[in-house]
Every structure is written in structure tokens, then in C-alpha cells.
Scaffold this motif. Sequence first.
Motif, PDB file in Angstrom:
ATOM      1  N   ASP A 129     -13.468  10.031 -44.513  1.00  0.00           N
ATOM      2  CA  ASP A 129     -13.727   9.440 -43.202  1.00  0.00           C
ATOM      3  C   ASP A 129     -15.046   8.674 -43.219  1.00  0.00           C
ATOM      4  O   ASP A 129     -16.033   9.127 -43.803  1.00  0.00           O
ATOM      5  CB  ASP A 129     -13.774  10.560 -42.163  1.00  0.00           C
ATOM      6  CG  ASP A 129     -14.130  10.062 -40.782  1.00  0.00           C
ATOM      7  OD1 ASP A 129     -13.260   9.468 -40.136  1.00  0.00           O
ATOM      8  OD2 ASP A 129     -15.295  10.259 -40.381  1.00  0.00           O
ATOM      9  N   LEU A 140     -18.093  10.552 -41.774  1.00  0.00           N
ATOM     10  CA  LEU A 140     -18.570  11.573 -42.712  1.00  0.00           C
ATOM     11  C   LEU A 140     -19.388  10.908 -43.806  1.00  0.00           C
ATOM     12  O   LEU A 140     -20.481  11.379 -44.159  1.00  0.00           O
ATOM     13  CB  LEU A 140     -17.397  12.340 -43.316  1.00  0.00           C
ATOM     14  CG  LEU A 140     -17.726  13.289 -44.473  1.00  0.00           C
ATOM     15  CD1 LEU A 140     -18.686  14.379 -44.020  1.00  0.00           C
ATOM     16  CD2 LEU A 140     -16.444  13.901 -45.048  1.00  0.00           C
ATOM     17  N   GLY A 144     -14.618  16.395 -47.514  1.00  0.00           N
ATOM     18  CA  GLY A 144     -15.898  16.976 -47.125  1.00  0.00           C
ATOM     19  C   GLY A 144     -16.261  18.241 -47.862  1.00  0.00           C
ATOM     20  O   GLY A 144     -17.428  18.666 -47.828  1.00  0.00           O
ATOM     21  N   ASP A 162     -19.156  22.702 -46.781  1.00  0.00           N
ATOM     22  CA  ASP A 162     -18.329  21.650 -46.197  1.00  0.00           C
ATOM     23  C   ASP A 162     -19.246  20.663 -45.491  1.00  0.00           C
ATOM     24  O   ASP A 162     -19.920  21.030 -44.520  1.00  0.00           O
ATOM     25  CB  ASP A 162     -17.326  22.259 -45.217  1.00  0.00           C
ATOM     26  CG  ASP A 162     -16.290  21.260 -44.727  1.00  0.00           C
ATOM     27  OD1 ASP A 162     -16.605  20.054 -44.700  1.00  0.00           O
ATOM     28  OD2 ASP A 162     -15.183  21.679 -44.349  1.00  0.00           O
ATOM     29  N   LYS A 183     -18.594  18.396 -43.544  1.00  0.00           N
ATOM     30  CA  LYS A 183     -18.226  18.144 -42.151  1.00  0.00           C
ATOM     31  C   LYS A 183     -18.916  19.134 -41.218  1.00  0.00           C
ATOM     32  O   LYS A 183     -19.066  18.874 -40.031  1.00  0.00           O
ATOM     33  CB  LYS A 183     -16.703  18.248 -41.974  1.00  0.00           C
ATOM     34  CG  LYS A 183     -15.895  17.225 -42.759  1.00  0.00           C
ATOM     35  CD  LYS A 183     -14.435  17.205 -42.340  1.00  0.00           C
ATOM     36  CE  LYS A 183     -13.757  18.549 -42.504  1.00  0.00           C
ATOM     37  NZ  LYS A 183     -13.640  18.952 -43.938  1.00  0.00           N
ATOM     38  N   LYS A 184     -19.325  20.268 -41.781  1.00  0.00           N
ATOM     39  CA  LYS A 184     -19.913  21.332 -40.966  1.00  0.00           C
ATOM     40  C   LYS A 184     -21.386  21.567 -41.271  1.00  0.00           C
ATOM     41  O   LYS A 184     -22.121  22.090 -40.416  1.00  0.00           O
ATOM     42  CB  LYS A 184     -19.143  22.635 -41.195  1.00  0.00           C
ATOM     43  CG  LYS A 184     -17.668  22.540 -40.869  1.00  0.00           C
ATOM     44  CD  LYS A 184     -16.955  23.822 -41.256  1.00  0.00           C
ATOM     45  CE  LYS A 184     -15.462  23.733 -40.982  1.00  0.00           C
ATOM     46  NZ  LYS A 184     -14.743  24.970 -41.413  1.00  0.00           N
TER      47      LYS A 184
END
Length: 334
Positions: A70, A73, A260, A277, A279-280
Motif C-alpha cells: 500500500d 504504508l 507490512g 508489523d 502497519k501497526k
Amino acid sequence: MGRGPTKKYHKALNADYVKGTLTCLKASTIKRVINNDFPNVLNIEPTNRCNLKCVYCPRTRASKGVGLMDWKLYTRIIDEASKYKKLLMLNFHKDGESFLHPRFLEMVRYAKKKNVAKTIHINTNALSWTDKLMDEIIDSGIDDITVSIDAARATTFKKHKGVNCLSKVERNVRLLLEKRDKRGLHKPFIRVKIMEFAEVSKDEIAEFFARWEGIADFVQVTGIHSWGGAIKNVKVTDENSQSRYPCVIMWYALVINWNGEATVCSVDWNTEIKVGDAKKNTLHEIWNSKAIKDVRRYQIEKEYDNHKICRDCVVWVSIGDLTSWLTKKSEFYE
């Protein structure tokens, strides 16, 4: 990944790396640069889509599926990296063909704009290049390109990569070199690579070297590895060692898959060693997480069988044994 079995092809590729490899940093460089703030080498996987079916690649068996990173990201990762000391290298590849991401060169341009890395490198098969795309490649500012041709004969290429298109790949590489040279530019640096193992004859290796020497900027002959034992029908020709010692790569490199998920190694095709991750978590958080420290400690304590991908791997060999020095750096594993 490593240097391969034929010493006459062991040449310097980059001042910071062990002779003949762009994966293994020199021990002197490692001791100078590693830190808890941020990795020194970052692998980003724009996509794991691919337009070839290489018999020595386990890509299609990965549980992460096939997808594209993405854009939000990606930019978040690069924005964070720009806040820390410049990366030694940003690698735009892992398990797929990065040019199949529709915004790949935009990714390169964004990273160049943010000035995040000393060198931006891509490993590609060059199959998807068009005349227009080649101009864009040159304009993007990418520093270093490795083209994995891996054959000098059409029959070998088709046998190993599943597609009969060696002549197209060779044409694309030659044309990119011509376009760059016509502009009087030195970048991107373009290296062509072939792997030396039982399925490629010594005559073909010599043929490949003769074909590209003096045309490409560099002709690289490497060994082959088995992706930590994932490929069963290949005899590993990467460097090996009679004694086992810690893989120092996880002290300086971090890999972010298209989805991610973070791992410590580009050989970890199935994300067996998931350490976070993106994304987190921030990359700084991942780089200092309990998960990544545990993996390093397993190496220090010689628990190499803790992860299957580590048990049968040989990529760590080229760096050498830094056990005593690493043991003193307890902040990386406690």
C-alpha cells in the motif's frame, strides 16, 4: 546471496560489503554502524508478483499470498527512515519482481527525494521493461541494478525460469545501457548475474562472462542457496563453513514484506521469523522489539534449529564469526 564457489569471480561490489556480495556487510563496517535506533540496510518488497516461474524459487508457496504494498504504508516507512542516519542500502526487492508494482518507480523517486539511503538497489529480471520505462528508470535516480539473467543459453533460461524470453531480457539490458551511456551518465550501475551450480555447465558460465564483460558494468557469478532448505532438488554452492556461528545480518538489516510484516532476513520467504508489523508498529519499535531480540539471542546461544529457515541456511557464512563481539552487545538481545 553469497559469493559462490569460483574464486576468480570474487570481486568487490561495494566498499561496505564482503567481496563479491551485496548481502553481507564487512565485519569492520558492522562494528562501526550497527545501532538500536534503526537498521542500516532495509529491504522493502513492493510486490511478490512475478512474471517468471523459476524452479529454484519458493515464492508461490508463501502463506502471505500475492499482493502489492500500500502506498500509505510505503511512504510512512520512508518518512520514518528519513529521520534517522542514512541507510547504507535500500533494497527494493524480496520475493517478487518489483517492476510489477504500478507505482514502483514512484517509490524510487520518493525515496530519492527523502534522501534515505547511500545506495538504492533493485534486483530484477528486466522482462517487463519497455522503451519508455527504461527512460523512466534512468530518470528515477535509482543507483544500482542487478539483473538476474542466470543463463547464456535460451534452453537453460527456459528450463530454469519457465519462459522462453532470454533474447528479450538481453535486449532490454543492452538498450538500458545504451540509453544511459548516450546521456553521459554513470547511474544506474548495471550488473548482470548468473548462478554457478550443477544445472549450469562451466562452459555456459564462461560464455555468460564473455558475452557481458565490457558491456555491463559488472558481471557477477554467485553460488546458489536453497532458501533455508525450501528447495530440495538443488545442491547448494554458496559458501559454507565447517563450524556454525551467528548470522550477523539480523543485527543490521530488516525486511518489510508487501503486507507490512517484518522479518530479519530476505531469505525468509514464508515469514517464519515475524518480528513485527509495519502497519501497526514503527520500524524503530520493531528494531527494538522483544521478538527481534529473542531471534538474535537464539543466534548468540547457538540455537540455530529454533527456526527452520535458519537451520539450513548458509547465507550467514560470508561475514565471518563475530560471536565474541556480538555477545558484548547485550542491548541487541536482552
